[in-house]
Write a protein that holds these residues in place. Structure first.
Motif, PDB file in Angstrom:
ATOM      1  N   GLN A   1      25.058  74.311  27.505  1.00 38.87           N
ATOM      2  CA  GLN A   1      25.537  73.526  28.199  1.00 38.87           C
ATOM      3  C   GLN A   1      27.594  72.487  28.424  1.00 38.87           C
ATOM      4  O   GLN A   1      27.658  71.995  27.859  1.00 38.87           O
ATOM      5  N   VAL A   2      28.387  73.196  29.074  1.00 39.60           N
ATOM      6  CA  VAL A   2      29.996  73.032  29.028  1.00 39.60           C
ATOM      7  C   VAL A   2      29.979  71.766  29.852  1.00 39.60           C
ATOM      8  O   VAL A   2      29.783  71.669  30.999  1.00 39.60           O
ATOM      9  N   GLN A   3      30.734  70.775  29.411  1.00 35.94           N
ATOM     10  CA  GLN A   3      31.202  70.129  30.105  1.00 35.94           C
ATOM     11  C   GLN A   3      32.376  68.969  30.389  1.00 35.94           C
ATOM     12  O   GLN A   3      32.582  68.723  28.764  1.00 35.94           O
ATOM     13  N   LEU A   4      32.957  68.664  30.745  1.00 32.92           N
ATOM     14  CA  LEU A   4      34.455  68.301  30.996  1.00 32.92           C
ATOM     15  C   LEU A   4      34.072  66.693  30.914  1.00 32.92           C
ATOM     16  O   LEU A   4      34.131  66.007  32.096  1.00 32.92           O
ATOM     17  N   ALA A   5      34.563  65.620  30.634  1.00 30.18           N
ATOM     18  CA  ALA A   5      34.450  64.483  30.343  1.00 30.18           C
ATOM     19  C   ALA A   5      36.181  63.689  30.761  1.00 30.18           C
ATOM     20  O   ALA A   5      36.649  63.554  29.070  1.00 30.18           O
ATOM     21  N   GLU A   6      36.282  63.422  31.670  1.00 25.04           N
ATOM     22  CA  GLU A   6      38.308  63.146  31.608  1.00 25.04           C
ATOM     23  C   GLU A   6      37.961  61.585  31.815  1.00 25.04           C
ATOM     24  O   GLU A   6      36.547  60.500  32.067  1.00 25.04           O
ATOM     25  N   SER A   7      38.894  60.682  31.900  1.00 24.55           N
ATOM     26  CA  SER A   7      39.318  59.538  31.410  1.00 24.55           C
ATOM     27  C   SER A   7      40.526  59.340  31.806  1.00 24.55           C
ATOM     28  O   SER A   7      41.403  59.860  31.407  1.00 24.55           O
ATOM     29  N   GLY A   8      41.341  57.684  32.256  1.00 30.29           N
ATOM     30  CA  GLY A   8      42.221  57.680  32.110  1.00 30.29           C
ATOM     31  C   GLY A   8      43.007  57.242  33.370  1.00 30.29           C
ATOM     32  O   GLY A   8      44.076  56.971  33.015  1.00 30.29           O
ATOM     33  N   GLY A   9      42.520  58.189  33.790  1.00 29.49           N
ATOM     34  CA  GLY A   9      42.859  57.637  35.642  1.00 29.49           C
ATOM     35  C   GLY A   9      43.113  56.118  35.982  1.00 29.49           C
ATOM     36  O   GLY A   9      42.057  55.158  35.444  1.00 29.49           O
ATOM     37  N   GLY A  10      43.790  55.942  37.011  1.00 35.69           N
ATOM     38  CA  GLY A  10      43.882  54.304  37.368  1.00 35.69           C
ATOM     39  C   GLY A  10      44.899  54.061  38.124  1.00 35.69           C
ATOM     40  O   GLY A  10      45.447  54.521  38.847  1.00 35.69           O
TER      41      GLY A  10
END
Length: 116
Positions: free
Chosen positions: A1-10
């Motif tokens: 299962q493909v997953q995309l984990a985003e981070s860094g917003g704010g």
């Protein structure tokens, strides 16, 4: 299962910087395109920047000279360095990955808010 984990917003002040990251997992084929889109309230989702496996990158005119996209193929990760942020950059930012020719995946989105 493909997953995309985003981070860094704010939340950042006008003129500030943020760096977004998007790590893709569960991918067994070559990633062709990695990119970032954004959607502000009441507006359509728009391309911010994208980069291909051959190293070609393109940017929306509104972010040229301020944003830089990069990718780490070994980590299946794409980054978006955002400098000189403006209030009009406020939006939910989405990562998009194209695997091969037909397989298109989106992240869940990360909020970027630039205060004036």
């Amino acid at each position: 299962q493909v997953q995309l984990a985003e981070s860094g917003g704010g939340l950042v002040q006008d003129g500030g910087s943020l760096r977004l990251s998007c790590a893709a997992s569960g991918i067994t084929r070559s990633i062709n395109v990695m990119g970032w889109y954004r959607q502000a309230p009441g507006k359509q989702r728009e391309l911010v920047a994208q980069t291909t496996s051959t190293g070609t990158s393109n940017y929306a005119d509104s972010v040229k000279g301020r944003f830089t996209i990069s990718r780490d193929n070994a980590k299946n990760t794409v980054y978006l360095q955002m400098n000189s942020l403006k209030p009009e950059d406020t939006a939910v930012y989405y990562c998009r990955v194209v695997v091969g020719v037909f397989y298109n995946y989106w992240g869940q989105g990360t909020q970027v808010t630039v205060s004036s």
